[in-house]
Design a protein around this motif. Sequence first.
Motif, PDB file in Angstrom:
ATOM      1  N   VAL A 196       3.426 -91.796  98.040  1.00  0.00           N
ATOM      2  CA  VAL A 196       3.026 -92.626  96.899  1.00  0.00           C
ATOM      3  C   VAL A 196       3.646 -92.125  95.597  1.00  0.00           C
ATOM      4  N   VAL A 197       3.944 -90.829  95.520  1.00  0.00           N
ATOM      5  CA  VAL A 197       4.537 -90.272  94.301  1.00  0.00           C
ATOM      6  C   VAL A 197       5.889 -90.928  94.025  1.00  0.00           C
ATOM      7  N   HIS A 198       6.673 -91.149  95.080  1.00  0.00           N
ATOM      8  CA  HIS A 198       7.976 -91.815  94.924  1.00  0.00           C
ATOM      9  C   HIS A 198       7.789 -93.268  94.481  1.00  0.00           C
ATOM     10  N   HIS A 199       6.722 -93.924  94.984  1.00  0.00           N
ATOM     11  CA  HIS A 199       6.454 -95.306  94.567  1.00  0.00           C
ATOM     12  C   HIS A 199       6.019 -95.362  93.099  1.00  0.00           C
ATOM     13  N   LEU A 200       5.237 -94.397  92.667  1.00  0.00           N
ATOM     14  CA  LEU A 200       4.848 -94.365  91.251  1.00  0.00           C
ATOM     15  C   LEU A 200       6.079 -94.207  90.364  1.00  0.00           C
ATOM     16  N   LYS A 201       6.995 -93.367  90.793  1.00  0.00           N
ATOM     17  CA  LYS A 201       8.231 -93.147  90.031  1.00  0.00           C
ATOM     18  C   LYS A 201       9.023 -94.442  89.920  1.00  0.00           C
ATOM     19  N   ALA A 202       9.003 -95.242  90.998  1.00  0.00           N
ATOM     20  CA  ALA A 202       9.783 -96.481  91.027  1.00  0.00           C
ATOM     21  C   ALA A 202       9.097 -97.630  90.293  1.00  0.00           C
ATOM     22  N   PHE A 203       7.768 -97.729  90.407  1.00  0.00           N
ATOM     23  CA  PHE A 203       7.082 -98.930  89.921  1.00  0.00           C
ATOM     24  C   PHE A 203       6.303 -98.741  88.621  1.00  0.00           C
ATOM     25  N   ALA A 204       5.967 -97.508  88.249  1.00  0.00           N
ATOM     26  CA  ALA A 204       5.194 -97.288  87.013  1.00  0.00           C
ATOM     27  C   ALA A 204       5.904 -97.787  85.750  1.00  0.00           C
ATOM     28  N   PRO A 205       7.236 -97.704  85.641  1.00  0.00           N
ATOM     29  CA  PRO A 205       7.888 -98.131  84.386  1.00  0.00           C
ATOM     30  C   PRO A 205       7.911 -99.638  84.139  1.00  0.00           C
ATOM     31  N   ASP A 206       7.533-100.473  85.112  1.00  0.00           N
ATOM     32  CA  ASP A 206       7.647-101.935  84.978  1.00  0.00           C
ATOM     33  C   ASP A 206       6.281-102.542  84.676  1.00  0.00           C
ATOM     34  N   HIS A 207       6.166-103.267  83.554  1.00  0.00           N
ATOM     35  CA  HIS A 207       4.887-103.819  83.116  1.00  0.00           C
ATOM     36  C   HIS A 207       4.325-104.876  84.063  1.00  0.00           C
ATOM     37  N   ARG A 208       5.155-105.431  84.936  1.00  0.00           N
ATOM     38  CA  ARG A 208       4.669-106.471  85.857  1.00  0.00           C
ATOM     39  C   ARG A 208       3.824-105.875  86.988  1.00  0.00           C
ATOM     40  N   ASN A 209       3.988-104.592  87.239  1.00  0.00           N
ATOM     41  CA  ASN A 209       3.320-103.949  88.368  1.00  0.00           C
ATOM     42  C   ASN A 209       1.940-103.429  87.988  1.00  0.00           C
ATOM     43  N   THR A 210       1.154-103.085  89.002  1.00  0.00           N
ATOM     44  CA  THR A 210      -0.185-102.508  88.796  1.00  0.00           C
ATOM     45  C   THR A 210      -0.340-101.265  89.658  1.00  0.00           C
ATOM     46  N   ILE A 211      -0.920-100.223  89.079  1.00  0.00           N
ATOM     47  CA  ILE A 211      -1.320 -99.039  89.829  1.00  0.00           C
ATOM     48  C   ILE A 211      -2.838 -99.105  89.951  1.00  0.00           C
ATOM     49  N   LEU A 212      -3.320 -99.216  91.170  1.00  0.00           N
ATOM     50  CA  LEU A 212      -4.750 -99.362  91.424  1.00  0.00           C
ATOM     51  C   LEU A 212      -5.299 -98.060  91.994  1.00  0.00           C
ATOM     52  N   LEU A 213      -6.184 -97.405  91.259  1.00  0.00           N
ATOM     53  CA  LEU A 213      -6.806 -96.150  91.695  1.00  0.00           C
ATOM     54  C   LEU A 213      -8.115 -96.485  92.412  1.00  0.00           C
TER      55      LEU A 213
END
Length: 452
Positions: free
Chosen positions: A336-353
């Motif tokens: 998941v760390v690699h996915h956060l690196k890829a998707f966190a910078p884009d405002h269209r995405n969501t990180i759900l904790l």
Amino acid sequence: MKITFLGGAGTVTGSKFLLEHEGKRLLADCGLFQGLKELRLRNWDRLPLAPDRIDAVVLTHAHIDHSGYLPALARQGFRGPVYATRATRDLCSLLLPDSGHLQEEDAFYANRHGFSKHHPALPLYTEYEARRTLRQFRAVDFDEGFEPMPGVQVRYSRAGHILGAASALVTWGGGSALFSGDLGRGNDMLMRPPEPPRAADYVFMESTYGDRDHEPVDAAAALQDVVTRTAARGGVVVVPAFAVGRAQALLHLLAQLKRERRIPDLPLFLNSPMAADVTQMYHRYREDHRLSDAECDAMCHAARVINSVEESRELNNIRFPAVIVSASGMATGGRVVHHLKAFAPDHRNTILLAGYQAAGTRGWRLQAGEKEIRIHGEMVRVRAEVTSLGSLSAHADRGELLAWLGRLPAAPKQVTLVHGEPEAAAALQQAIAQQHPAWPCDVASHLHTREL
């Protein structure tokens, strides 16, 4: 009998409680410290006694903060038996080798990219060492008394929380101590509720959510909301999820939402082979949970399982609405760390904790609203929406902890709170004092020893 708090005191990680009786030593839980750097560094500290002087280990459940130090203990000379319920043993056979593999991977990555202060960076233990430790496990059934060392008996009862989770009643000549382990919830969507506690002189109870009650949120509706609005803007939902427990709850909900057509027909990915293996275990341990065979099948087939590293990397390139569920739950390591690196910078995405975030972890930093997080030695911008689904927690909240304690058949001599941040433990101590003013209650201190 003496007890020393070697972990799980003043923090929710590293649970280790050393019991000493007539020259013999028993370790209740053997967890890894996670989160804040000052806590993680404790994993490298020598214990205040030689591991080869510990006669046995008794585990309450398989989560790494309760079992993850075992291979390090064995590496340092511990050769005794490790007692656990059958499901806990089976889960540890997945979790411990994975923990060793991740530590090797992190050390390799740190050495390759030169962002560690240590030259070379080394793993705490390896996958091979973790697998070797599994030979020391001895499986026991719930309600089956056993004797881990002469003069001391232990009996497990169900604690809810995850498959195999137990509370452990330890008895010896003239005394008894009850270790709650991590307690589940009364209305968990997957797990059956904890059994009432057995009478004990001393009660050592977790206090993870001792300062709050879970919000009465409809988890399915909240998840529907997150997925629908993210898909509408063309984004990807990335869910850091514990491979044991939360991943299965999410898959169960996503299967239900898709079946009822409450979310778009978008692809669901489970990027955790271990979580996929754990999901299959729900068929094997039906007595631990609430799901029917049909619901188990739906949960097992809800998402496409990503097995290879190449497939995992390819996920980072998708540019269409999707949901990616991946370990680890507090984003401390794993895919998941690699996915956060890829998707966190884009405002269209969501990180759900979707679970508890221990202080100092990446998940905790995201939950706190930090706009940059460090990943693999570099700062990554967080422009994605960050939201939490607290109602998915597998831990009892304050009200549920008090209700469990209140079902004790008789007043204990002492209640001691463990496995909680200082504020949560202090708040629960106050609440217990109000409900049971005649019951002595204190909070455990790291490395403190006391007579029982």
